[in-house]
Design an enzyme around this catalytic site. Structure first.
Site, PDB file in Angstrom:
ATOM      1  N   ASN A  62       0.863  -1.177   0.000  1.00  0.00           N
ATOM      2  CA  ASN A  62       0.000   0.000   0.000  1.00  0.00           C
ATOM      3  C   ASN A  62       0.903   1.231   0.000  1.00  0.00           C
ATOM      4  OD1 ASN A  62      -1.886   1.979   0.532  1.00  0.00           O
ATOM      5  ND2 ASN A  62      -2.300   1.324   2.636  1.00  0.00           N
ATOM      6  N   TRP A  63       0.906   1.948  -1.100  1.00  0.00           N
ATOM      7  CA  TRP A  63       1.812   3.104  -1.210  1.00  0.00           C
ATOM      8  C   TRP A  63       1.236   4.334  -0.496  1.00  0.00           C
ATOM      9  CZ3 TRP A  63       3.553   2.630  -7.108  1.00  0.00           C
ATOM     10  CH2 TRP A  63       4.313   1.477  -7.245  1.00  0.00           C
ATOM     11  N   LYS A  64       0.027   4.226  -0.026  1.00  0.00           N
ATOM     12  CA  LYS A  64      -0.635   5.318   0.718  1.00  0.00           C
ATOM     13  C   LYS A  64      -0.503   6.649  -0.033  1.00  0.00           C
ATOM     14  CE  LYS A  64       0.151   2.908   5.044  1.00  0.00           C
ATOM     15  NZ  LYS A  64       0.282   3.007   6.473  1.00  0.00           N
ATOM     16  N   HIS A  83      -8.933   0.293   5.736  1.00  0.00           N
ATOM     17  CA  HIS A  83      -7.577   0.416   6.279  1.00  0.00           C
ATOM     18  C   HIS A  83      -7.603   1.255   7.560  1.00  0.00           C
ATOM     19  CE1 HIS A  83      -3.395   1.615   6.764  1.00  0.00           C
ATOM     20  NE2 HIS A  83      -3.116   0.502   6.130  1.00  0.00           N
ATOM     21  N   GLU A 133      -4.229  -6.377  10.670  1.00  0.00           N
ATOM     22  CA  GLU A 133      -3.234  -5.342  10.906  1.00  0.00           C
ATOM     23  C   GLU A 133      -3.499  -4.674  12.247  1.00  0.00           C
ATOM     24  OE1 GLU A 133      -1.424  -3.729   7.164  1.00  0.00           O
ATOM     25  OE2 GLU A 133      -3.365  -2.787   7.230  1.00  0.00           O
ATOM     26  N   GLY A 171       3.415   0.884  11.093  1.00  0.00           N
ATOM     27  CA  GLY A 171       4.344   2.012  11.050  1.00  0.00           C
ATOM     28  C   GLY A 171       5.092   2.269  12.345  1.00  0.00           C
ATOM     29  N   SER A 225       4.503  -3.348  10.055  1.00  0.00           N
ATOM     30  CA  SER A 225       5.962  -3.245  10.221  1.00  0.00           C
ATOM     31  C   SER A 225       6.746  -4.455   9.713  1.00  0.00           C
ATOM     32  CB  SER A 225       6.307  -2.974  11.695  1.00  0.00           C
ATOM     33  OG  SER A 225       5.777  -1.733  12.105  1.00  0.00           O
ATOM     34  N   GLY A 259       3.346  -1.420   4.250  1.00  0.00           N
ATOM     35  CA  GLY A 259       3.276   0.004   3.950  1.00  0.00           C
ATOM     36  C   GLY A 259       4.680   0.466   3.596  1.00  0.00           C
TER      37      GLY A 259
HETATM   38  P1  PGA Z   1       3.748  -0.636   7.680  1.00  0.00           P
HETATM   39  O1  PGA Z   1       2.274  -0.285   7.196  1.00  0.00           O
HETATM   40  O2  PGA Z   1       4.185  -1.843   6.908  1.00  0.00           O
HETATM   41  O3  PGA Z   1       4.541   0.588   7.332  1.00  0.00           O
HETATM   42  O4  PGA Z   1       3.693  -0.892   9.138  1.00  0.00           O
HETATM   43  C1  PGA Z   1       1.307  -1.283   7.100  1.00  0.00           C
HETATM   44  C2  PGA Z   1      -0.013  -0.688   6.750  1.00  0.00           C
HETATM   45  O5  PGA Z   1      -0.192   0.525   6.802  1.00  0.00           O
HETATM   46  O6  PGA Z   1      -0.937  -1.382   6.435  1.00  0.00           O
END
Ligand code: PGA
Length: 252
Positions: free
Chosen positions: A8-10, A94, A166, A172, A213, A234
């Site tokens: 997910n590139w957000k 999400h 998640e 994050g 993460s 992410g």
């Molecule tokens: P992350 O994000 O891998 O940076 O923890 C995961 C997500 O936002 O779904």
């Protein structure tokens, strides 16, 4: 069902960075065959990313999808629009959206419906906050999120669904769950979905994916789990080397 790696590139990357990442992906991921790979760029870059990835096996996902079918739904992107731009998946619910945009369970249910109606596979994100975990309510939170998202849905149990577990406190933060810590949420998710539909549906149509993460160093542990059908990232998805390191662990 094949295991899947989703990035997910957000709301990251400007146009140049986004297209460069897509270009690197199609070059670097040629030998990845053991896992399905999907990326979710910003909507505004979908068309260009699609063109770059056209000769690769990498699939596209929408980061979100409208809860309504079309027409008076200003600012939204419908499931049919995503489909027409080459998306195979839509991320629904999400944690960023539940938190920052007050996305409700009711909206999430509509989005799952819309996705399935348009032929997209929804990637339903569920997970508890740190406070919920601390108060011992992880199980109850997952059951509630799954019930409200998946109950009374047109298109189930005929179609596939991806459930991305998640935990909000792992997104994050650099804190990830060990393989052993995934067993309980897996059991809850399997039990809940089996009771809503059937165990056969769970076994044949549901992919249980972990996100929070994940990095290349720990990916092998996750890929080796029989009950886990994928990884959702992410930050690691924005770094071509890190993302490749996660994927390559599935090949070995
Ligand atoms: P992350 O994000 O891998 O940076 O923890 C995961 C997500 O936002 O779904």
């Amino acid at each position: 069902m094949k295991k899947i790696l989703i990035a997910n590139w957000k709301m990251n990357l400007n146009e140049e960075q986004c297209l460069e990442l897509a270009f690197q992906l199609q070059k670097r991921f040629k030998k990845i065959s053991e896992v399905e790979v999907a990326v979710a760029p910003s909507f505004v870059y979908l068309k260009d990313v699609r063109a770059i990835l056209a000769k690769s096996k990498i699939k596209l996902a929408g980061q979100n999808v409208a809860p309504c079918v079309g027409g008076s739904c200003t600012g939204e992107i419908s499931a049919a629009m995503l489909k027409s731009q080459g998306c195979s998946f839509a991320i629904v619910g999400h944690a960023d959206r539940r938190r920052e945009l007050n996305e409700t369970d009711e909206m999430i249910n509509k989005k799952i419906n819309q996705s399935l109606n348009a032929g997209l596979t929804p990637i339903l994100c569920v997970g508890e906050t740190f406070a919920e975990k601390s108060s011992g309510s992880t199980d109850a939170v997952l059951v509630k999120q799954l019930h409200s998202a998946l109950e009374k849905v047109n298109g189930l149990p005929e179609n596939e669904v991806i459930v991305a577990y998640e935990p909000v406190w792992a997104i994050g933060t650099g804190t990830y769950l060990s393989a052993a810590e995934l067993i309980l949420p897996y059991k809850t998710i399997k039990r809940t979905i089996s009771s809503l539909y059937s165990e056969k549906f769970y076994e044949e149509k549901v992919r249980f994916v972990y996100g929070g993460s994940v990095n290349g160093m720990i990916a092998k542990d996750y890929w080796s789990l029989d009950f886990l059908q994928g990884i959702f990232v992410g930050a690691a998805g924005l770094d071509i080397e890190e993302f490749y390191n996660i994927a390559i662990e599935a090949e070995n």
